[in-house]
Design a protein around this motif. Structure first.
Motif, PDB file in Angstrom:
ATOM      1  N   LEU A  69       0.636  -1.217  -0.050  1.00  0.00           N
ATOM      2  CA  LEU A  69      -0.010   0.128   0.226  1.00  0.00           C
ATOM      3  C   LEU A  69       1.065   1.038   0.063  1.00  0.00           C
ATOM      4  O   LEU A  69       1.807   1.417   0.598  1.00  0.00           O
ATOM      5  CB  LEU A  69      -0.700   0.000   1.576  1.00  0.00           C
ATOM      6  CG  LEU A  69      -1.922  -1.266   1.203  1.00  0.00           C
ATOM      7  CD1 LEU A  69      -2.534  -0.690   3.028  1.00  0.00           C
ATOM      8  CD2 LEU A  69      -2.632  -1.053  -0.205  1.00  0.00           C
ATOM      9  N   ASP A  72      -2.825   5.957  -1.273  1.00  0.00           N
ATOM     10  CA  ASP A  72      -4.192   5.543  -1.314  1.00  0.00           C
ATOM     11  C   ASP A  72      -4.650   4.543  -2.710  1.00  0.00           C
ATOM     12  O   ASP A  72      -5.178   3.860  -3.182  1.00  0.00           O
ATOM     13  CB  ASP A  72      -5.288   6.514  -1.654  1.00  0.00           C
ATOM     14  CG  ASP A  72      -5.049   7.527  -0.527  1.00  0.00           C
ATOM     15  OD1 ASP A  72      -5.588   7.036   0.209  1.00  0.00           O
ATOM     16  OD2 ASP A  72      -6.001   8.819  -0.870  1.00  0.00           O
ATOM     17  N   ARG A  73      -3.316   3.868  -2.532  1.00  0.00           N
ATOM     18  CA  ARG A  73      -3.399   2.513  -4.034  1.00  0.00           C
ATOM     19  C   ARG A  73      -2.742   1.512  -3.490  1.00  0.00           C
ATOM     20  O   ARG A  73      -1.848   1.287  -2.389  1.00  0.00           O
ATOM     21  CB  ARG A  73      -2.729   3.462  -5.016  1.00  0.00           C
ATOM     22  CG  ARG A  73      -2.379   2.212  -6.040  1.00  0.00           C
ATOM     23  CD  ARG A  73      -1.760   2.967  -7.154  1.00  0.00           C
ATOM     24  NE  ARG A  73      -2.136   1.734  -8.250  1.00  0.00           N
ATOM     25  CZ  ARG A  73      -1.112   1.039  -9.398  1.00  0.00           C
ATOM     26  NH1 ARG A  73      -0.787   2.112  -9.723  1.00  0.00           N
ATOM     27  NH2 ARG A  73      -1.278   0.391 -10.069  1.00  0.00           N
ATOM     28  N   SER A  74      -3.211  -0.012  -3.536  1.00  0.00           N
ATOM     29  CA  SER A  74      -2.424  -1.064  -4.172  1.00  0.00           C
ATOM     30  C   SER A  74      -1.675  -1.339  -4.458  1.00  0.00           C
ATOM     31  O   SER A  74      -1.733  -1.180  -6.273  1.00  0.00           O
ATOM     32  CB  SER A  74      -3.596  -1.786  -3.110  1.00  0.00           C
ATOM     33  OG  SER A  74      -2.795  -3.178  -3.020  1.00  0.00           O
ATOM     34  N   TYR A  75       0.077  -1.795  -4.519  1.00  0.00           N
ATOM     35  CA  TYR A  75       0.797  -1.883  -4.931  1.00  0.00           C
ATOM     36  C   TYR A  75       1.028  -3.781  -5.635  1.00  0.00           C
ATOM     37  O   TYR A  75       1.059  -4.750  -4.537  1.00  0.00           O
ATOM     38  CB  TYR A  75       1.985  -1.251  -5.500  1.00  0.00           C
ATOM     39  CG  TYR A  75       2.011   0.165  -6.102  1.00  0.00           C
ATOM     40  CD1 TYR A  75       1.953   0.322  -7.374  1.00  0.00           C
ATOM     41  CD2 TYR A  75       1.321   1.306  -4.988  1.00  0.00           C
ATOM     42  CE1 TYR A  75       2.000   1.677  -7.382  1.00  0.00           C
ATOM     43  CE2 TYR A  75       1.389   2.200  -5.354  1.00  0.00           C
ATOM     44  CZ  TYR A  75       1.735   3.160  -6.893  1.00  0.00           C
ATOM     45  OH  TYR A  75       1.410   4.347  -6.678  1.00  0.00           O
ATOM     46  N   ASP A 111       4.158  -3.867 -10.697  1.00  0.00           N
ATOM     47  CA  ASP A 111       4.268  -2.608 -11.192  1.00  0.00           C
ATOM     48  C   ASP A 111       5.117  -1.785 -10.625  1.00  0.00           C
ATOM     49  O   ASP A 111       6.122  -0.852 -11.290  1.00  0.00           O
ATOM     50  CB  ASP A 111       3.422  -1.593  -9.564  1.00  0.00           C
ATOM     51  CG  ASP A 111       1.343  -2.100 -10.092  1.00  0.00           C
ATOM     52  OD1 ASP A 111       1.042  -2.157 -11.476  1.00  0.00           O
ATOM     53  OD2 ASP A 111       0.917  -2.410  -9.448  1.00  0.00           O
ATOM     54  N   PRO A 166       6.582   4.491  -7.074  1.00  0.00           N
ATOM     55  CA  PRO A 166       5.522   5.797  -6.420  1.00  0.00           C
ATOM     56  C   PRO A 166       6.293   6.324  -5.248  1.00  0.00           C
ATOM     57  O   PRO A 166       7.938   6.298  -5.235  1.00  0.00           O
ATOM     58  CB  PRO A 166       5.620   4.774  -5.134  1.00  0.00           C
ATOM     59  CG  PRO A 166       5.455   3.302  -5.307  1.00  0.00           C
ATOM     60  CD  PRO A 166       6.578   3.535  -6.541  1.00  0.00           C
TER      61      PRO A 166
END
Length: 182
Positions: A69, A72-75, A111, A166
């Motif tokens: 995480l 606000d995103r899951s990779y 990712d 990220p």
């Protein structure tokens, strides 16, 4: 001299004898400091294996998927585990061949890539363009976020082909697991 071939295979395609051979290599390469949890972490993904002309396993690495995480995103992170070269075959470029195969998997299926480097392995990863994660690290534990300050400075990341990493303004929060969290 011909460059040795790298075979990639998901864990489920490895025979019990191959899995035992990989575990033996890792136990020897890590001089007995490769726990059962470390072995478990290396399973369930894709392995890169190199054998010598006699068929003896001389190098290995694996990449497994971990959920991370960030903001606000899951990779889908391709997490590198169990990279080792037999002691008498080190400094021949075998680690680079293993990493190239694992990076191909990361580029195609994840990712970004991540790994926790030992002092001995850090130069290999840096030479291949992996960079130390400059932000904070946590693991999502049973009781919430668990800070990992001891892993900061030794956790490397690499973007998957065509994808950005990220940003370091937010921590990378890795999924929980038994044993070493990174």
């Amino acid at each position: 001299m011909t460059e040795p071939a790298v075979r990639t295979a998901p864990t489920f395609e490895l025979t019990p004898a191959e899995r035992a051979e990989i575990r033996d290599l890792l136990d020897t390469a890590f001089e007995g400091d490769f726990a059962d949890e470390d072995w478990e972490h290396a399973l369930g993904g894709v392995h890169a294996l190199i054998r010598d002309a006699d068929g003896l396993l001389i190098a290995h690495g694996a990449v497994v998927q971990r959920r991370v995480l960030h903001a606000d995103r899951s990779y889908r992170a391709g997490y590198v585990e169990g990279v080792a070269v037999r002691a008498d075959r080190r400094r021949e470029g075998l680690g680079h061949l293993v990493m190239a195969a694992l990076e191909h998997v990361i580029d195609a299926a994840h990712d970004f890539g991540a790994l926790s480097a030992s002092d001995a392995g850090a130069a290999l990863y840096a030479a291949r363009g992996w960079q130390i994660w400059p932000g904070r690290l946590t693991a999502l534990g049973p009781e919430g976020p668990h800070p990992l300050p001891e892993e900061e400075g030794s956790t490397y990341v690499r973007p998957a082909a065509g994808r950005p990493l990220p940003g370091p303004a937010h921590p990378l929060a890795f999924d929980w697991r038994n044993g070493d969290l990174m």
